[in-house]
Motif scaffolding. Structure first.
Motif, short mmCIF file in Angstrom:
data_model
loop_
_atom_site.label_atom_id
_atom_site.label_comp_id
_atom_site.label_asym_id
_atom_site.label_seq_id
_atom_site.Cartn_x
_atom_site.Cartn_y
_atom_site.Cartn_z
N GLU A 1 30.25 14.19 47.89
CA GLU A 1 28.98 14.10 48.60
C GLU A 1 28.91 12.83 49.45
N ILE A 2 29.48 11.74 48.96
CA ILE A 2 29.51 10.50 49.73
C ILE A 2 30.34 10.68 50.99
N VAL A 3 31.53 11.27 50.84
CA VAL A 3 32.40 11.53 52.00
C VAL A 3 31.69 12.43 53.00
N SER A 4 31.05 13.46 52.53
CA SER A 4 30.34 14.39 53.41
C SER A 4 29.23 13.68 54.19
N HIS A 5 28.59 12.71 53.55
CA HIS A 5 27.48 11.99 54.17
C HIS A 5 27.96 11.03 55.26
N LEU A 6 29.22 10.55 55.15
CA LEU A 6 29.69 9.48 56.03
C LEU A 6 30.82 9.87 56.98
N GLU A 7 31.48 11.00 56.77
CA GLU A 7 32.73 11.28 57.47
C GLU A 7 32.57 11.48 58.98
N GLU A 8 31.37 11.78 59.46
CA GLU A 8 31.18 11.93 60.91
C GLU A 8 31.41 10.63 61.67
N HIS A 9 31.43 9.51 60.95
CA HIS A 9 31.54 8.21 61.63
C HIS A 9 32.97 7.68 61.70
N GLY A 10 33.92 8.36 61.11
CA GLY A 10 35.29 7.87 61.20
C GLY A 10 36.17 8.46 60.11
N ILE B 1 37.94 8.33 56.74
CA ILE B 1 37.78 7.66 55.45
C ILE B 1 39.13 7.64 54.74
N MET B 2 39.61 6.44 54.47
CA MET B 2 40.93 6.27 53.86
C MET B 2 40.89 6.38 52.34
N ASN B 3 39.78 5.90 51.75
CA ASN B 3 39.70 5.90 50.28
C ASN B 3 38.24 5.70 49.87
N ASN C 1 25.55 -1.73 35.48
CA ASN C 1 24.31 -1.70 34.71
C ASN C 1 23.67 -0.32 34.71
N GLY C 2 24.53 0.70 34.61
CA GLY C 2 24.04 2.07 34.53
C GLY C 2 23.64 2.68 35.86
N LYS C 3 23.87 1.97 36.98
CA LYS C 3 23.47 2.49 38.29
C LYS C 3 24.72 2.76 39.14
N LYS C 4 24.70 3.90 39.82
CA LYS C 4 25.85 4.33 40.61
C LYS C 4 25.98 3.50 41.89
N GLN C 5 27.21 3.07 42.18
CA GLN C 5 27.55 2.38 43.42
C GLN C 5 28.88 2.93 43.91
N ALA C 6 29.22 2.61 45.17
CA ALA C 6 30.47 3.15 45.71
C ALA C 6 31.05 2.20 46.74
N LEU C 7 32.38 2.26 46.88
CA LEU C 7 33.10 1.59 47.96
C LEU C 7 33.74 2.67 48.82
N VAL C 8 33.64 2.49 50.14
CA VAL C 8 34.23 3.44 51.08
C VAL C 8 35.06 2.66 52.09
N LEU C 9 36.35 2.99 52.18
CA LEU C 9 37.26 2.31 53.11
C LEU C 9 37.51 3.19 54.32
N PRO D 1 21.90 8.14 44.08
CA PRO D 1 21.36 9.02 43.03
C PRO D 1 22.33 9.11 41.85
N PRO D 2 21.83 9.24 40.64
CA PRO D 2 22.68 9.16 39.44
C PRO D 2 23.73 10.25 39.33
N GLU D 3 23.51 11.42 39.94
CA GLU D 3 24.45 12.54 39.79
C GLU D 3 25.37 12.69 40.99
N ILE D 4 25.42 11.72 41.89
CA ILE D 4 26.20 11.87 43.11
C ILE D 4 27.70 11.92 42.83
N THR D 5 28.44 12.62 43.69
CA THR D 5 29.90 12.72 43.57
C THR D 5 30.55 12.04 44.78
N GLU D 6 31.86 11.75 44.65
CA GLU D 6 32.58 11.18 45.78
C GLU D 6 32.60 12.15 46.96
#
Length: 449
Positions: free
Chosen positions: A387-396, A398-400, A407-415, A380-385
Motif C-alpha cells: 500500500e505504501i508503494v502504491s501510494h508513492l510510486e507515481e513519483h519515481g 522505488i528501490m527499497n 512504540n507500537g506505531k507503524k513507520q516506514a522508510l522508502v528509498l 494506519p496500524p494495518e498498512i502494508t508495504e
C-alpha cells in the motif's frame, strides 16, 4: 589575547539588544550560568558553565562575525575568571544559584501572570529538557507557583539553566525557578492543576477539593486565554534552548545561528506543478511557516515567511540548489521583513501541520538537505508495504522499502532512485491521507535500508 576564561566579554551591545538575544548567540555552545548587561557601557558579561564552552564559542566567532539585530557585536575573553554572586545572573537575581542545592524537583514562581498557566502549558515548556514525572500547581503569597519533578536531576538543572527568567507568553508570565528541597511529589489527582505522568490512571479531582492540600490550593477559575494571545512562545523562550539541545556539538557547517531575516525568496520553481501547499510541505521541514505568497509578475517566484531567522537560515542552507519538478531551486533571503496579509497570501501560522509546535528539538536534529530516503510516520496500524508503494510510486522508482514499529506505531522508510524523486514524493504526499490517517513525511539521513 586574554587568557581563556568561562566569562565572555561582549562589546557594542546596543539598547535594542536584549538578554535573550545574547543568550541565543551563545547557548548553542553550552549552558550559560550568568549574564550581566552593562547598559551604560553598551557591553555585557556572560559566564558559560565551563571554559571549553567559552573557547568553542570564541573559536567559532573568529571566523563568523556575530551580528545581533543587524548590529555587529565583538566577543573576547573577559579578564574575570568568574562572576561573583554579587553579579547579576541572566534573570536579574543575585546569588540565586546559592539558594539551594541542585535537585530533580523545581519550584517555579510565575510573575506578571496575565494568562492562565495550566499543567498542560507547563508540561509543554519544561518537557523539552527531560522526562517530567509530576507537576503540581498552587497559589501562594508569592504568586502562582508550581512544583515540577523530573526523572533526573540533570534534566532539572538543564531546564533551570535554559528557562530561568524567560517569559512563557510575550511580555508576561515570567519564570522564576529555584531548586526545591523536597525529595518526592505526592499527586492525588490528574487534572488541570496537578498531574502524575507516570500514573495516568489517577482520578480527576472532585469539584471544590484542593488538588494538593500539602502545597496549597490553586484557587479560582481563570478566564480562557484571550483571542490573539500567543501560544507558548518558542521563538521567545524555547527556541534557543531547543537549538542548543539539538546541536549540542555545534551548529552544522555553514549555519551561523545569527540570521534575523525570516522571509525567503524562492525562484526557478515549476509554476505548472507547484502550489502553496506543496511549498509548505517542503519548507516546513526546517521551521514553522507563517505565510506563503506567489509573485504575480514572476510566477516561478514565491515568498515564504518562516517562524524565525534561524529556521529561515536552515531552509536557505539546506534547500539552495535542490531539484524539484525538473528545476534547480534558487533559495535566498528576501529584502522583505515579512509578508503582509492579503487575499492572494496563504496563511499557515495557525496550521497544526507546522512541525515545530511540538518536539522542536527532534525536528531540528533531523534537519538535512534532501536525500533519496524518506521517512513516513503516523501511518494506519494495518498498512502494508504494498500500500505504501502504491501510494508513492507515481513519483519515481522505488528501490527499497521497510515497514517497522516504534512504540507500537507503524513507520516506514522508502528509498527512491534519486533525491529529486524523493523530494517530489515528500512535496506531494506529506499530509496526504491513507485509510483516514494523515501521514507525515520527512527526509531520512540513513544511506540504505
Amino acid at each position: 589575547m586574554t587568557e581563556p576564561s568561562k566569562v565572555i566579554h561582549i562589546r557594542n551591545v546596543g539598547h535594542e539588544i536584549s538578554e535573550n538575544d545574547l543568550l541565543q548567540l551563545l547557548q548553542p555552545f553550552g549552558v550559560v550560568d550568568k549574564l550581566v548587561m552593562l547598559r551604560a557601557k553598551n557591553q555585557a558579561l556572560i559566564q558559560m558553565h565551563d571554559v571549553s564552552s567559552a573557547v568553542n564559542a570564541l573559536q567559532y566567532y573568529i571566523n563568523v562575525q556575530p551580528s545581533v539585530r543587524g548590529r555587529n557585536v565583538y566577543i573576547q575573553f573577559s579578564s574575570h575568571q568568574e562572576l561573583t554572586t554579587m553579579d547579576q545572573n541572566p534573570q536579574g537575581h543575585k546569588g540565586s544559584e546559592q539558594d539551594s542545592q541542585p535537585n530533580r524537583i523545581l519550584l517555579v514562581t510565575i510573575h506578571h501572570l496575565l494568562y492562565p498557566i495550566t499543567v498542560e502549558v507547563l508540561h509543554q515548556v519544561f518537557s523539552p529538557h527531560g522526562f517530567v514525572e509530576k507537576i503540581v500547581t498552587f497559589q501562594k503569597s508569592a504568586g502562582s507557583q508550581a512544583l515540577i519533578q523530573y526523572q533526573s536531576r540533570q534534566s532539572a538543572v538543564q531546564a533551570r539553566d535554559a528557562l530561568q527568567g524567560r517569559n512563557i507568553y510575550d511580555g508576561c508570565c515570567q519564570l522564576d525557578i529555584q531548586f526545591s528541597n523536597l525529595s518526592e511529589l505526592q499527586v492525588n489527582y490528574n487534572n488541570e492543576r496537578s498531574r502524575d505522568f507516570t500514573n495516568p490512571s489517577l482520578p480527576s479531582e472532585q469539584k471544590g477539593r484542593s488538588s494538593q492540600p500539602g502545597y496549597g490550593d490553586a484557587g479560582g477559575v481563570y478566564a480562557l486565554q484571550p483571542p490573539g494571545a500567543r501560544a507558548v512562545a518558542f521563538p521567545q523562550m524555547g527556541n534557543a534552548s531547543a537549538i542548543a539541545a539539538a546541536f549540542s556539538g555545534g551548529l552544522p557547517p555553514g549555519i551561523t545561528g545569527t540570521n534575523d531575516r525570516c522571509t525567503i525568496l524562492v525562484s526557478n520553481l515549476n509554476p505548472e506543478k507547484i502550489d502553496e501547499d506543496k511549498l509548505f510541505n517542503l519548507f516546513s521541514i526546517y521551521g514553522n511557516i507563517i505565510r506563503i505568497k506567489f509573485l504575480h509578475s514572476k510566477p516561478d517566484h514565491a515568498l515564504i515567511q518562516m517562524g524565525d531567522g534561524f529556521q529561515a537560515e536552515l531552509a536557505v542552507h539546506f534547500l539552495k540548489g535542490a531539484l524539484l519538478f525538473g528545476k534547480r531551486l534558487e533559495v535566498n533571503f528576501s529584502k522583505h521583513a515579512n509578508i503582509n496579509a492579503a487575499p492572494d497570501t496563504h496563511e499557515y501560522g495557525g496550521s497544526n501541520l507546522n512541525r515545530f509546535n511540538r518536539n522542536a528539538v527532534k525536528n531540528y536534529r533531523y534537519c538535512c538537505a534532501p536525500t533519496k530516503m524518506i521517512h513516513l510516520s503516523t501511518l494506519p496500524p494495518e498498512i502494508t508495504e504494498e500500500e505504501i508503494v502504491s501510494h508513492l510510486e507515481e513519483h519515481g522508482i522505488i528501490m527499497n522499502t521497510k515497514l517497522f514499529e516504534v512504540n507500537g506505531k507503524k513507520q516506514a522508510l522508502v528509498l527512491f532512485e534519486s533525491e529529486e524523486q524523493a523530494t517530489e514524493a515528500l512535496v506531494c504526499k506529506h499530509a496526504s491521507t491513507i485509510d483516514r490517517s494523515i501521514i507525515r513525511i520527512s527526509f531520512s539521513q540513513l544511506q540504505n535500508i
